[in-house]
Design an enzyme around this catalytic site. Structure first.
Site, short mmCIF file in Angstrom:
data_model
loop_
_atom_site.label_atom_id
_atom_site.label_comp_id
_atom_site.label_asym_id
_atom_site.label_seq_id
_atom_site.Cartn_x
_atom_site.Cartn_y
_atom_site.Cartn_z
N ARG A 18 0.63 -1.40 0.22
CA ARG A 18 0.09 0.59 0.26
C ARG A 18 0.79 1.42 0.28
NH1 ARG A 18 -3.23 -3.20 3.85
NH2 ARG A 18 -1.81 -1.70 5.53
N ASN B 40 4.50 2.49 -3.51
CA ASN B 40 3.68 3.31 -4.86
C ASN B 40 2.35 3.64 -4.72
OD1 ASN B 40 4.07 4.57 -7.16
ND2 ASN B 40 5.11 2.85 -8.95
N HIS C 95 -1.17 2.26 -7.13
CA HIS C 95 -2.25 1.58 -5.94
C HIS C 95 -2.80 2.14 -5.97
CE1 HIS C 95 -4.04 0.80 -2.17
NE2 HIS C 95 -3.14 -0.49 -1.63
N TYR D 293 -9.92 -2.30 -8.10
CA TYR D 293 -10.29 -3.14 -7.04
C TYR D 293 -11.87 -2.34 -6.62
CZ TYR D 293 -10.48 -3.92 -2.00
OH TYR D 293 -11.13 -4.35 -1.15
N SER E 45 -1.45 -6.90 -11.88
CA SER E 45 0.10 -5.64 -11.54
C SER E 45 0.75 -6.64 -11.58
CB SER E 45 0.10 -4.75 -9.95
OG SER E 45 1.03 -4.89 -9.46
N HIS F 138 4.00 -6.06 -14.81
CA HIS F 138 5.05 -5.48 -14.15
C HIS F 138 6.04 -6.60 -15.11
CE1 HIS F 138 4.03 -3.67 -10.83
NE2 HIS F 138 5.42 -2.88 -11.14
#
Length: 567
Positions: free
Chosen positions: A438, A441, A445, A453, A476, A480
């Site tokens: 949390r 970043n 987030h 979310y 996420s 990445h």
């Protein structure tokens, strides 16, 4: 059986039960003492932190507002439950009704009371909203304290000594001064192609604004034709999703087509991902406004009942494209002026860390893994290489955080006078992976929380926070892995496994750990995990370059090059 034997058996049973109860009592007391000591230690630590904030950060921990008064910990938190999100149903007008209407009024009052209770339940279930306020970054505030500023000076001296080490090595061993310029020349090849693609992408992003405006206007004109309106909206939604997929595909395929080196490919992929997130934020935020109704006041509704739907002006959208946030708002808190000295310091930090990365690449990464595929590689050599890269990888990890999330975002914020500088929180004090993810970043987030979310929590999994969180982790991890894989031009899903697998497992495993132990385990896993991550990707990258492997079948593209080299 005699009476004496029965008494003896009863006595033995009593002794046995007494011993078990005494052992149970001792274990309970021991466990209670341990838990009590941990709780006391946590309370004392919180008190010490509060004293530190009160004395060292007098203007950092509390912000005030004219309308709301003092807001405790406003700088430390960036979300709150907005009162305007749920319309209150508690205020009723007192009206004198005739006797014949008394029963009807009582029934109406009961119905309104039920609606109030339902609205209160919805309010409790509603997730908090992102709030923008004017505030500095954590490290900017911390570096105002003399003790922390001394640590900053120490790291600056370490960087200078590292530079002197590289200069001496280049002069006395290589016979020339390189200063990492070879890494810059190799890593920034074809950067002009990247800039050209970047300009074309921004033209596409600006076109999206006018396309969205056209959708809103046509939808308003089709208001009396519900079926046509629904067909128009669904068609535009399919076109929008298709355009997003094509946008992402083109950026990744161009990395392969142009054979971009790592740095240039990272610039293109990260910018493309940023623009994708910006576009979705703008469309998601304003589409809800268009669907719920135009932005208006009661007076405007009486005077202009058929006004076209509200679409923010172009300058709001353009500012959002370059602002250091991924959450769309029509306006943001702004600073009164540009601190040019502050901006110049942040720019110099970016340049210094870029040179440090070049030194680490030449003296550590290339030195350890440059001959992978050409030299023998057994377990002893592999262990030595891994441990040799742990400290350089930790420097890469910490400097990457500082360069991107602090220096670069503060530099752009200062030039744009963007007021909210909470790009990260105090992730270094985290003792669980929940708080680390949390706080590490906040920019990304917040986007994942706001547009992935919350939507998944409300509309797909219907209140399941665990399922929504797992989906966010997977998305996420995939993004990445996509950036790293296409930048290095390898299929080697180590990032996905470590982030989406091990990282998720550690979230649940470390929740009950004590604070000190949890923080130690967090840092141990971060340092060792980043060392393993960088080492494995470097091995795969150099193995693919050195081994000259032939790609015959589709399985050759999925099999790691390091495995094919040595097996």
């Amino acid at each position: 059986m005699s009476e004496e034997q029965s008494r003896t058996m009863e006595t033995d049973q009593i002794h046995f039960v007494r011993e078990k109860l005494q052992k149970f009592q001792s274990k309970m007391l021991l466990d209670f003492d341990q838990r009590l000591s941990c709780l006391i230690e946590d309370v004392l630590q919180d008190i010490r932190q509060q004293e530190l904030r009160a004395h060292e950060f007098r203007h950092f921990d509390i912000s005030t507002s004219r309308e709301r008064g003092p807001v405790a910990n406003a700088t430390w938190h960036n979300r709150r439950q907005l009162a305007s999100s749920i319309k209150s149903t508690t205020d009723f007008d007192v009206i004198d009704y005739p006797n014949g209407q008394a029963d009807a009024q009582n029934e109406t009052t009961k119905a309104q009371t039920q609606q109030q209770q339902q609205a209160e339940q919805r309010r409790r279930r509603q997730l908090p909203d992102k709030v923008f306020v004017t505030r500095e970054s954590y490290l900017t505030a911390l570096l105002q304290v003399e003790h922390m500023r001394t640590i900053y000076h120490i790291f600056g001296i370490i960087l200078v000594m590292f530079l002197l080490n590289v200069i001496c090595y280049d002069y006395f061993v290589e016979g020339n001064f390189n200063l990492g310029l070879g890494t810059f020349r190799g890593g920034l090849k074809r950067l002009h192609w990247v800039m050209g693609v970047w300009l074309l992408e921004h033209i596409f992003v600006l076109t999206l604004f006018y396309a969205f405006q056209g959708w809103a206007v046509v939808r308003a004109k089709l208001q009396s034709y519900s079926s046509l309106q629904r067909f128009w909206s669904h068609s535009c939604l399919i076109l929008y999703v298709s355009a997003q997929l094509v946008f992402g595909y083109v950026s990744t395929s161009l990395c392969l087509k142009f054979q971009l080196p790592f740095v240039s490919a990272c610039v293109l992929l990260l910018e493309s991902t940023r623009l994708l997130m910006k576009m979705h934020a703008f469309v998601r935020y304003n589409a809800e406004r268009v669907l719920l109704g135009k932005q208006k006041t009661d007076d405007d509704d009486l005077q202009h009942p058929a006004r076209s739907p509200y679409v923010p002006p172009l300058h709001c959208y353009v500012y959002f494209l370059f602002a250091p946030t991924l959450i769309y708002r029509d306006s943001y808190p702004r600073t009164s002026h540009i601190r040019w000295k502050f901006a110049l310091c942040r720019l110099l930090e970016i340049v210094a860390i870029a040179f440090l990365y070049a030194f680490i690449h030449e003296r550590h990464i290339h030195e350890h893994f440059g001959k992978i595929g050409k030299e023998s590689l057994g377990a002893p050599q592999l262990i030595v290489k891994f441990f040799g890269m742990i400290l350089p990888s930790a420097v890469i990890f910490l400097c990457g955080f500082y360069m991107i999330l602090h220096s670069w975002l503060n530099f752009t914020s200062e030039l744009l006078r963007f007021g909210d500088r909470m790009f990260y929180k105090d992730w270094w004090t985290s003792h669980t992976y929940d708080s680390y993810y949390r706080n590490w970043n906040v920019v990304v987030h917040d986007w994942l929380y706001e547009y992935v979310y919350r939507d998944v929590y409300r509309h797909i999994f219907k209140g399941s926070k665990l399922a929504a969180s797992l989906l966010v982790f997977m998305i996420s991890a995939l993004v990445h892995e996509q950036v790293l894989g296409f930048a290095l031009q390898v299929f080697f899903p180590v990032m996905f496994v470590l982030f989406g697998g091990v990282g998720v497992a550690l979230v649940f495993l470390m929740r009950r750990a004590p604070k000190k132990l949890g923080n130690i385990l967090l840092w141990f896993s971060l340092i060792s995990g980043n060392g393993m991550l960088i080492s494995l990707y470097a091995m795969e990258y150099y193995a693919k370059r050195n081994c000259q492997l032939e790609m015959v079948s589709w399985s050759d593209y999925l099999t790691p090059a390091i495995w094919r080299c040595y097996h």
